[in-house]
Motif scaffolding. Structure first.
Motif, PDB file in Angstrom:
ATOM      1  N   ALA A 128      91.350  25.110   5.062  1.00 59.93           N
ATOM      2  CA  ALA A 128      90.426  24.123   4.069  1.00 59.93           C
ATOM      3  C   ALA A 128      90.515  22.577   4.587  1.00 59.93           C
ATOM      4  O   ALA A 128      89.998  22.373   5.236  1.00 59.93           O
ATOM      5  CB  ALA A 128      90.965  24.096   2.850  1.00 59.93           C
ATOM      6  N   HIS A 129      91.755  21.985   4.510  1.00 63.63           N
ATOM      7  CA  HIS A 129      92.055  20.637   5.161  1.00 63.63           C
ATOM      8  C   HIS A 129      93.487  20.226   5.085  1.00 63.63           C
ATOM      9  O   HIS A 129      94.176  20.846   4.528  1.00 63.63           O
ATOM     10  CB  HIS A 129      91.328  19.641   4.063  1.00 63.63           C
ATOM     11  CG  HIS A 129      91.415  19.808   2.772  1.00 63.63           C
ATOM     12  ND1 HIS A 129      92.476  19.159   2.110  1.00 63.63           N
ATOM     13  CD2 HIS A 129      90.783  20.416   1.762  1.00 63.63           C
ATOM     14  CE1 HIS A 129      92.637  19.293   0.843  1.00 63.63           C
ATOM     15  NE2 HIS A 129      91.458  20.135   0.496  1.00 63.63           N
ATOM     16  N   VAL A 157      99.046  21.889   5.001  1.00 59.90           N
ATOM     17  CA  VAL A 157      97.485  22.194   5.032  1.00 59.90           C
ATOM     18  C   VAL A 157      97.073  22.942   3.884  1.00 59.90           C
ATOM     19  O   VAL A 157      97.841  23.748   3.269  1.00 59.90           O
ATOM     20  CB  VAL A 157      96.924  22.809   6.560  1.00 59.90           C
ATOM     21  CG1 VAL A 157      97.127  22.113   7.583  1.00 59.90           C
ATOM     22  CG2 VAL A 157      97.810  24.121   6.608  1.00 59.90           C
TER      23      VAL A 157
END
Length: 239
Positions: A103-104, A112
């Protein structure tokens, strides 16, 4: 757990609600991917049939997911263990299959966020096994007491043995013939499950609240109602 009182069905969470509740309360799980097992200490954020996990920066799972444009095929294993010490503490085993995506980067810069799109799930308990689709999971919500269940059960077990003794008055006397040890095993908005443990085995019994509990404050009122029923010999739903 399928429980009944007379001819009436005793209310309890659905399989999908149990899965949602277990995911919302867990802090660890195992991810199987690429022939390996990865143990993650992470809370799970549930959004319908999508899960959000956290992994350390540079974790092999995140690296593998970043290489897969359609997501990494994974299987997640979550074990539901009773917070109260009883024989056979595993209450359920949950297996979910889906695709894992990077995802990010998290705000701390050290971990993360990972997203899992669940395709299907299987929940196995001592009372049976239930299979779910992503659609089933998306339509369900966790029990309002799920995040507080462990703390409330341990408080009940450690500090209110007297209340447990009173609640046994609601049980069929035949269940108490072998003088079992009585411990709280589980709770949800519909009621409390007691584990009756004796040298030759155990029996789980659900005591049902007169009305579902909406929150922890409401749970206290529902417990008071059960205790009042026990003290005054009033009828109560049970297995």
């Amino acid at each position: 757990m399928s429980l009944s009182a007379g001819d009436a069905e005793v209310p309890e969470p659905t399989t999908a609600e149990r899965v949602q509740s277990l995911l919302s309360a867990t802090s660890s799980l195992t991810v199987r991917a690429c022939g390996e097992h990865h143990d993650l200490d992470t809370p799970v954020s549930v959004h319908g049939s999508r899960l959000r996990l956290r992994a350390p920066l540079g974790d092999p799972l995140a690296t593998a997911a970043a290489r897969e444009t359609d997501g990494l095929a994974v299987v997640l294993d979550v074990t539901d263990i009773s917070p109260v010490a009883v024989r056979d503490r595993i209450r359920a085993r949950l297996t979910l299959a889906g695709r894992l995506h990077l995802a990010h980067l998290a705000d701390d810069g050290l971990s993360v966020h990972l997203r899992v799109d669940v395709a299907h799930a299987v929940l196995a308990t001592p009372y049976g096994t239930g299979a779910l689709t992503a659609g089933d999971l998306a339509l369900a919500s966790p029990d309002p007491l799920a995040r507080y269940e462990a703390a409330m059960l341990t408080h009940l077990a450690d500090d209110h043995a007297d209340a447990l003794a009173v609640l046994t008055r609601l049980l069929d006397p035949d269940l108490l013939a072998q003088h079992p040890e009585v411990r709280p095993l589980a709770l949800d908005r519909h009621g409390l499950v007691l584990r009756l443990d004796h040298p030759h085995g155990h029996r789980d019994v659900r005591l049902v609240f007169p009305e579902p509990a909406a929150d922890t404050e409401d749970f206290g009122q529902r417990m008071h109602e059960l205790l009042t029923a026990a003290q005054h010999g009033l009828p109560a739903h049970r297995l």
